[in-house]
Write a protein that holds these residues in place. Sequence first.
Motif, mmCIF file in Angstrom:
data_model
loop_
_atom_site.group_PDB
_atom_site.id
_atom_site.type_symbol
_atom_site.label_atom_id
_atom_site.label_comp_id
_atom_site.label_asym_id
_atom_site.label_seq_id
_atom_site.Cartn_x
_atom_site.Cartn_y
_atom_site.Cartn_z
ATOM 1 N N UNK A 64 -131.049 -2.743 -12.505
ATOM 2 C CA UNK A 64 -130.964 -2.846 -14.065
ATOM 3 C C UNK A 64 -130.004 -2.023 -14.394
ATOM 4 N N UNK A 65 -128.906 -2.254 -14.967
ATOM 5 C CA UNK A 65 -127.674 -1.340 -14.965
ATOM 6 C C UNK A 65 -127.585 -1.285 -16.668
ATOM 7 N N UNK A 66 -127.409 -0.745 -17.386
ATOM 8 C CA UNK A 66 -127.806 0.736 -18.773
ATOM 9 C C UNK A 66 -126.265 0.852 -18.877
ATOM 10 N N UNK A 67 -125.156 -0.266 -19.866
ATOM 11 C CA UNK A 67 -123.823 0.687 -19.605
ATOM 12 C C UNK A 67 -124.209 1.327 -20.980
ATOM 13 N N UNK A 68 -123.160 1.900 -20.934
ATOM 14 C CA UNK A 68 -122.854 3.207 -22.170
ATOM 15 C C UNK A 68 -122.301 3.044 -23.511
ATOM 16 N N UNK A 69 -122.008 1.274 -23.487
ATOM 17 C CA UNK A 69 -121.535 0.222 -24.724
ATOM 18 C C UNK A 69 -121.790 -1.110 -24.182
ATOM 19 N N UNK B 133 -123.341 3.638 -32.990
ATOM 20 C CA UNK B 133 -122.503 4.481 -31.220
ATOM 21 C C UNK B 133 -123.407 3.812 -30.168
ATOM 22 N N UNK B 134 -123.303 3.284 -29.403
ATOM 23 C CA UNK B 134 -123.874 2.731 -27.971
ATOM 24 C C UNK B 134 -125.035 2.218 -28.094
ATOM 25 N N UNK B 135 -125.507 2.056 -28.856
ATOM 26 C CA UNK B 135 -127.183 1.308 -28.776
ATOM 27 C C UNK B 135 -128.057 1.705 -29.802
ATOM 28 N N UNK B 136 -127.391 3.277 -30.995
ATOM 29 C CA UNK B 136 -128.215 3.277 -31.490
ATOM 30 C C UNK B 136 -128.241 2.720 -33.191
ATOM 31 N N UNK B 137 -127.776 1.307 -33.476
ATOM 32 C CA UNK B 137 -127.860 0.880 -34.398
ATOM 33 C C UNK B 137 -129.399 -0.013 -34.404
ATOM 34 N N UNK B 138 -129.421 -0.850 -32.753
ATOM 35 C CA UNK B 138 -130.263 -1.457 -32.533
ATOM 36 C C UNK B 138 -131.656 -0.610 -32.588
ATOM 37 N N UNK B 139 -131.015 0.387 -31.588
ATOM 38 C CA UNK B 139 -132.371 1.376 -32.588
ATOM 39 C C UNK B 139 -133.509 1.644 -32.946
ATOM 40 N N UNK B 140 -132.063 1.956 -33.835
ATOM 41 C CA UNK B 140 -132.615 2.310 -35.244
ATOM 42 C C UNK B 140 -133.819 1.387 -35.959
ATOM 43 N N UNK B 141 -133.016 -0.249 -36.228
ATOM 44 C CA UNK B 141 -133.871 -1.301 -36.623
ATOM 45 C C UNK B 141 -134.933 -1.303 -35.904
ATOM 46 N N UNK B 142 -135.055 -1.646 -34.234
ATOM 47 C CA UNK B 142 -135.955 -1.562 -33.746
ATOM 48 C C UNK B 142 -137.367 -0.406 -34.052
ATOM 49 N N UNK B 143 -136.877 1.087 -34.262
ATOM 50 C CA UNK B 143 -138.140 1.377 -35.129
ATOM 51 C C UNK B 143 -138.290 1.542 -36.650
ATOM 52 N N UNK B 144 -137.574 0.360 -37.034
ATOM 53 C CA UNK B 144 -138.547 0.088 -38.949
ATOM 54 C C UNK B 144 -137.702 1.250 -39.060
ATOM 55 N N UNK B 145 -136.781 2.064 -38.697
ATOM 56 C CA UNK B 145 -136.009 3.284 -39.606
ATOM 57 C C UNK B 145 -135.099 2.567 -40.395
ATOM 58 N N UNK B 146 -135.344 3.670 -42.241
ATOM 59 C CA UNK B 146 -134.318 3.247 -43.114
ATOM 60 C C UNK B 146 -133.547 4.409 -42.787
ATOM 61 N N UNK B 147 -131.536 3.917 -42.276
ATOM 62 C CA UNK B 147 -131.496 4.811 -42.122
ATOM 63 C C UNK B 147 -129.931 4.258 -42.738
ATOM 64 N N UNK B 148 -128.987 5.109 -43.876
ATOM 65 C CA UNK B 148 -127.632 4.680 -43.363
ATOM 66 C C UNK B 148 -126.974 4.475 -42.299
ATOM 67 N N UNK B 149 -125.992 3.701 -42.453
ATOM 68 C CA UNK B 149 -125.033 3.900 -40.946
ATOM 69 C C UNK B 149 -123.791 3.864 -41.675
#
Length: 344
Positions: free
Chosen positions: A222-227, A40-56
């Motif tokens: 810098x415009x940051x859309x929500x999705x 949702x939103x940029x959650x997946x990208x941020x998870x990957x960027x942080x190197x987290x082992x999270x199941x989507x």
Amino acid sequence: MKRPLIWIDLENSPHVPFFVPMILDLERNGCEVILTARDFAQTRELVERAGLNARIIGEEWGNSTPIKVAGLLLRSLRLTWMMRGRKISLAVGHGSRGLLLAARMLRIPVLTLYDYEGASVRLFNRLSNFVMTPEAIPFSTLEKLGLSRNKHLTYPGLKEDVYAIDFKPDDSILHELNLDPTRIIITIRPPSRTAHYRSEESFRLYDGIMKLIGDRDDIQIVLLPRSQNVGQAYRLALPKNVIIPSSAVNGLNLLYHSDLVISGGGTMNRESAALGIPTVTIFKGPMGAVDQWLIDSGKMIAIGNAGEIVPLLRKRGNIEMTNSSAAKKVLVDIILRLSHPTNP
């Protein structure tokens, strides 16, 4: 003694930076942490960027209430299936309905965090074993929303203090987004179209601001859309001075290098206020106690019409960050106490 197993669900983008420092502290204190996340939103990208082992598990459902309810129930069932048979000591979410429903079906104790009482929090107040909020939200307000005192826990300051305390700025964001530091840099996040507390007045205010500052040569927006989908739509008709990042960026670094931050409510405003950046809220839904506290303390400005931002359109001076580590310490200590096997 077996290590406590803690389940944390990252249901929205702000949850990633919020939980990362706590995950590290919990693991250093002997806990095992299992992570799930929603695309949702940029959650997946941020998870990957942080190197987290999270199941989507799960995705975005738009603003149709029946579809949102169906998506929530489906995600809850998928989470229940995934977590069955695991000896989880505590489930922790920041307003995660999917985690709450799944944990209740599995009879796992739940700690719910939230920092905006204007959202639909009655479900959390009723079904969570514990509810933790910033001290700025009076218990009398929460009691009217169905929270009992024996469930209520608090922490000082802002949830954004948890990760702002460790922030170290650098100028990489200027190169990444091709920003000119001699121009006024304004970061804007539009109001949410999917939140149940959305307000048409917020959108009118946002449109007025964009008309006022669009195409000004001395300003970069810098415009940051929500999705991502909304971002693609915005690109079709934008003033020439607007930049939309093509992927998730270091949010705190962007805010730090901004001269002004304007948002339709939510985490970004509080992050900006935590960093000491001039911050304007265009949120016109029910004002939360945390945001009101920031306004009363002069860390955030509420405006009623677009013209009120004109005096704020300038290069800012130096800022001094004075964040406290108290919020993170209290949060981690509470999670450790509640997840200990001797504390059901």
